[in-house]
Design a protein around this motif. Structure first.
Motif, PDB file in Angstrom:
ATOM      1  N   ASN A 146      41.402  43.524  42.119  1.00 16.96           N
ATOM      2  CA  ASN A 146      40.247  44.290  42.612  1.00 16.96           C
ATOM      3  C   ASN A 146      40.555  45.784  42.562  1.00 16.96           C
ATOM      4  O   ASN A 146      41.698  46.163  42.741  1.00 16.96           O
ATOM      5  CB  ASN A 146      39.910  43.852  44.041  1.00 16.96           C
ATOM      6  CG  ASN A 146      39.387  42.439  44.045  1.00 16.96           C
ATOM      7  OD1 ASN A 146      38.838  41.964  43.061  1.00 16.96           O
ATOM      8  ND2 ASN A 146      39.568  41.735  45.154  1.00 16.96           N
ATOM      9  N   PRO A 147      39.568  46.636  42.309  1.00 19.77           N
ATOM     10  CA  PRO A 147      38.134  46.353  42.235  1.00 19.77           C
ATOM     11  C   PRO A 147      37.627  45.800  40.903  1.00 19.77           C
ATOM     12  O   PRO A 147      36.469  45.463  40.793  1.00 19.77           O
ATOM     13  CB  PRO A 147      37.520  47.736  42.476  1.00 19.77           C
ATOM     14  CG  PRO A 147      38.520  48.679  41.911  1.00 19.77           C
ATOM     15  CD  PRO A 147      39.855  48.068  42.191  1.00 19.77           C
ATOM     16  N   TYR A 148      38.496  45.694  39.885  1.00 13.63           N
ATOM     17  CA  TYR A 148      37.992  45.329  38.545  1.00 13.63           C
ATOM     18  C   TYR A 148      37.611  43.856  38.446  1.00 13.63           C
ATOM     19  O   TYR A 148      36.549  43.514  37.942  1.00 13.63           O
ATOM     20  CB  TYR A 148      39.032  45.691  37.472  1.00 13.63           C
ATOM     21  CG  TYR A 148      39.492  47.126  37.595  1.00 13.63           C
ATOM     22  CD1 TYR A 148      38.695  48.167  37.134  1.00 13.63           C
ATOM     23  CD2 TYR A 148      40.696  47.439  38.234  1.00 13.63           C
ATOM     24  CE1 TYR A 148      39.097  49.487  37.281  1.00 13.63           C
ATOM     25  CE2 TYR A 148      41.100  48.752  38.386  1.00 13.63           C
ATOM     26  CZ  TYR A 148      40.291  49.773  37.904  1.00 13.63           C
ATOM     27  OH  TYR A 148      40.686  51.068  38.065  1.00 13.63           O
ATOM     28  N   GLY A 149      38.502  42.987  38.927  1.00 13.25           N
ATOM     29  CA  GLY A 149      38.172  41.564  38.968  1.00 13.25           C
ATOM     30  C   GLY A 149      38.235  40.852  37.623  1.00 13.25           C
ATOM     31  O   GLY A 149      37.722  39.756  37.482  1.00 13.25           O
ATOM     32  N   ASP A 150      38.889  41.477  36.634  1.00 12.50           N
ATOM     33  CA  ASP A 150      38.949  40.819  35.322  1.00 12.50           C
ATOM     34  C   ASP A 150      40.284  40.105  35.088  1.00 12.50           C
ATOM     35  O   ASP A 150      40.483  39.475  34.060  1.00 12.50           O
ATOM     36  CB  ASP A 150      38.670  41.817  34.187  1.00 12.50           C
ATOM     37  CG  ASP A 150      39.683  42.950  34.146  1.00 12.50           C
ATOM     38  OD1 ASP A 150      40.405  43.156  35.148  1.00 12.50           O
ATOM     39  OD2 ASP A 150      39.760  43.637  33.109  1.00 12.50           O
ATOM     40  N   LYS A 151      41.193  40.219  36.063  1.00  6.23           N
ATOM     41  CA  LYS A 151      42.483  39.532  35.929  1.00  6.23           C
ATOM     42  C   LYS A 151      42.827  38.811  37.229  1.00  6.23           C
ATOM     43  O   LYS A 151      42.395  39.205  38.306  1.00  6.23           O
ATOM     44  CB  LYS A 151      43.601  40.526  35.588  1.00  6.23           C
ATOM     45  CG  LYS A 151      43.454  41.180  34.233  1.00  6.23           C
ATOM     46  CD  LYS A 151      44.626  42.079  33.898  1.00  6.23           C
ATOM     47  CE  LYS A 151      44.412  42.738  32.547  1.00  6.23           C
ATOM     48  NZ  LYS A 151      43.362  43.780  32.607  1.00  6.23           N
ATOM     49  N   ILE A 152      43.635  37.760  37.078  1.00  9.55           N
ATOM     50  CA  ILE A 152      44.113  36.983  38.228  1.00  9.55           C
ATOM     51  C   ILE A 152      45.624  36.852  38.085  1.00  9.55           C
ATOM     52  O   ILE A 152      46.124  36.643  36.978  1.00  9.55           O
ATOM     53  CB  ILE A 152      43.474  35.573  38.252  1.00  9.55           C
ATOM     54  CG1 ILE A 152      41.974  35.669  38.540  1.00  9.55           C
ATOM     55  CG2 ILE A 152      44.160  34.659  39.272  1.00  9.55           C
ATOM     56  CD1 ILE A 152      41.211  34.380  38.241  1.00  9.55           C
ATOM     57  N   VAL A 153      46.332  36.966  39.195  1.00 13.77           N
ATOM     58  CA  VAL A 153      47.767  36.704  39.164  1.00 13.77           C
ATOM     59  C   VAL A 153      48.069  35.551  40.120  1.00 13.77           C
ATOM     60  O   VAL A 153      47.468  35.442  41.201  1.00 13.77           O
ATOM     61  CB  VAL A 153      48.585  37.973  39.505  1.00 13.77           C
ATOM     62  CG1 VAL A 153      48.360  38.437  40.929  1.00 13.77           C
ATOM     63  CG2 VAL A 153      50.064  37.745  39.254  1.00 13.77           C
ATOM     64  N   THR A 154      48.959  34.654  39.689  1.00 16.78           N
ATOM     65  CA  THR A 154      49.348  33.501  40.511  1.00 16.78           C
ATOM     66  C   THR A 154      50.872  33.495  40.641  1.00 16.78           C
ATOM     67  O   THR A 154      51.586  33.681  39.653  1.00 16.78           O
ATOM     68  CB  THR A 154      48.903  32.172  39.868  1.00 16.78           C
ATOM     69  OG1 THR A 154      49.386  32.108  38.513  1.00 16.78           O
ATOM     70  CG2 THR A 154      47.385  32.062  39.843  1.00 16.78           C
ATOM     71  N   GLY A 155      51.347  33.302  41.864  1.00 16.07           N
ATOM     72  CA  GLY A 155      52.783  33.234  42.120  1.00 16.07           C
ATOM     73  C   GLY A 155      53.133  31.852  42.624  1.00 16.07           C
ATOM     74  O   GLY A 155      52.398  31.273  43.425  1.00 16.07           O
TER      75      GLY A 155
END
Length: 443
Positions: A146-155
């Motif tokens: 955020n604020p873009y919301g075009d990527k996700i990261v998962t750990g």
């Protein structure tokens, strides 16, 4: 060449106006934060003050700026949501959830799970958009950029972190380097860096563009369980089971201050929006406010009779809250340090707490299987969100504050929708049809 103001952008939470300007052919942005704005402000005095202090804004921009300030005040005066209704129950995963998070506009959210996947959902329909698969163990920490919301990261407990395209579900990179489980992570607000915190006592900074490791933050003597960037993205705070929090310079990876004083593990840390303060919560039953510049402890908040499990500032940083295993939450005024309210009602520990973007409401998630909605002004419980059959450990508002998600050990995620005119039958899509927060005011 002198800078030339091109347009104003409006930011609702926290209130502010962003100046878009051109210098030497390059477009840049500069925020004017109005964190203390209230509906009864003298607008003309405020305008004069801004014009006097900001060289980019000339007197002839006063009418345009006046219009924007009035819009911010109108937004503050909008009627707040008193009650929410259950909108959807998502049988999200085959094993318990670990976390859930909204993108900034709130039209999508993600859930992580012990089933080794992360799922992406449409808030307004409750439909699953896709599943992010590939981790070899629990997906524990998740975030949108955020604020873009075009990527996700998962750990994950598989020691790796994965970066995904939020629209296609495509995997960009797997970030490898930690020796043990990754338990917390965050994007910087500029979306150029990912920070990960691990049980190996280190945090790492990664480049979003290349997937390369930029720095390892070393110094903690036990696992890092909390981390977050300041608004400027140049500092990061980490909280650890070694009883300390640390402030780090993102550019150099060096520790700037050790925030020492808690007598038990640190459970939660957060910067205020201005980046001047950090709040930390600890197993020692206290929360502490720290001065970022000096690293000094400004105050110790006592009153809880059991571990403090979560702390949070509201979006403007004027209030903060601590949530405890004693079943209560305590709401403080940042400036005076006074505890305005003790929120009593849960029959089990509160593991998570969140403000709505307006800072007028608060939600608490508890092991008593309920989530409660509180009024920050009065301290009253407005509603008990019931229906989960096991403890709730995750709760969040969307950006407008008219949707809540709760994640539970019962393997479900619930979407709650505000009871407002736009959510009455026949007004379908009211929630999705809202304008975004950036309004331009061109020359």
């Amino acid at each position: 060449m002198a800078a030339k103001l091109k347009k104003f952008l409006l930011r609702y939470y926290p209130p502010g106006v962003i100046l878009q300007y051109e210098r030497d052919g390059v477009m840049k942005q500069k925020p004017i934060d109005l964190l203390d704005l209230t509906p009864d402000v003298d607008v003309e005095v405020l305008l004069s003050q801004i014009i006097r202090q900001e060289p980019l804004i000339s007197e002839n921009r006063r009418p345009a700026l006046r219009q924007l300030i009035h819009r911010l005040i109108d937004k503050m005066l909008e009627q707040q949501h008193h009650s929410f209704t259950l909108f959807k129950v998502l049988r999200a995963h085959i094993l318990p959830l670990t976390n859930c998070a909204f993108n900034k506009s709130g039209d999508r959210f993600i859930t992580g799970s012990y089933d080794r996947t992360c799922k992406v959902w449409n808030t307004f329909t409750g439909e699953e958009i896709f599943t992010l698969e590939g981790h070899k163990n629990v997906v524990y920490a998740i975030a949108f950029n955020n604020p873009y919301g075009d990527k996700i990261v998962t750990g994950s407990f598989d020691k790796t972190c994965k970066l995904w395209d939020a629209y296609t579900g495509q995997l960009y990179y797997t970030l490898k380097g930690h020796q043990t489980e990754i338990v917390c992570l965050s994007f910087n607000p500029q979306s150029t860096i990912i920070a990960t915190g691990s049980m190996d006592n280190t945090a790492k900074l990664w480049d979003v563009e290349t997937g390369q490791e930029r720095a390892t933050l070393q110094g903690h003597r036990a696992e890092i369980v909390s981390l977050g960037f300041n608004t400027g993205g140049d500092l990061i705070v980490t909280g650890s089971f070694d009883h300390d929090s640390r402030l780090w310079d993102v550019r150099t990876g060096q520790c700037v201050h050790v925030l020492s004083g808690h007598r038990g593990e640190v459970s939660s840390t957060q910067f205020n929006y201005a980046g001047t303060l950090v709040v930390s919560g600890s197993i020692d039953c206290t929360s502490r406010l720290w001065d970022v510049r000096s690293g000094r402890c400004l105050s110790v908040k006592q009153g809880h009779t059991d571990e403090v499990l979560d702390v949070a500032f509201d979006s403007a940083g004027t209030k903060f809250v601590s949530a405890s295993a004693d079943g209560t939450a305590r709401l403080y005024h940042t400036l005076t340090g006074v505890c305005n309210h003790t929120l009593v009602g849960h029959e089990g520990e509160i593991s998570k707490v969140a403000f709505n973007p307006q800072g007028t409401r608060l939600i608490t998630a508890s092991s008593d299987k309920t989530c409660r909605l509180w009024d920050c002004e009065s301290g009253d419980c407005l509603q008990v969100l019931e229906g989960h059959t096991d403890e709730i450990f995750s709760c969040a508002f969307n950006y407008e504050g008219d949707f809540i998600i709760t994640g539970s050990k019962d393997n479900t995620c619930r979407i709650w929708k505000a009871l407002t005119a736009s959510s009455q039958p026949g007004m379908q899509g009211g929630a999705g049809a809202r304008p975004q927060t950036a309004f331009s005011y061109n020359d």
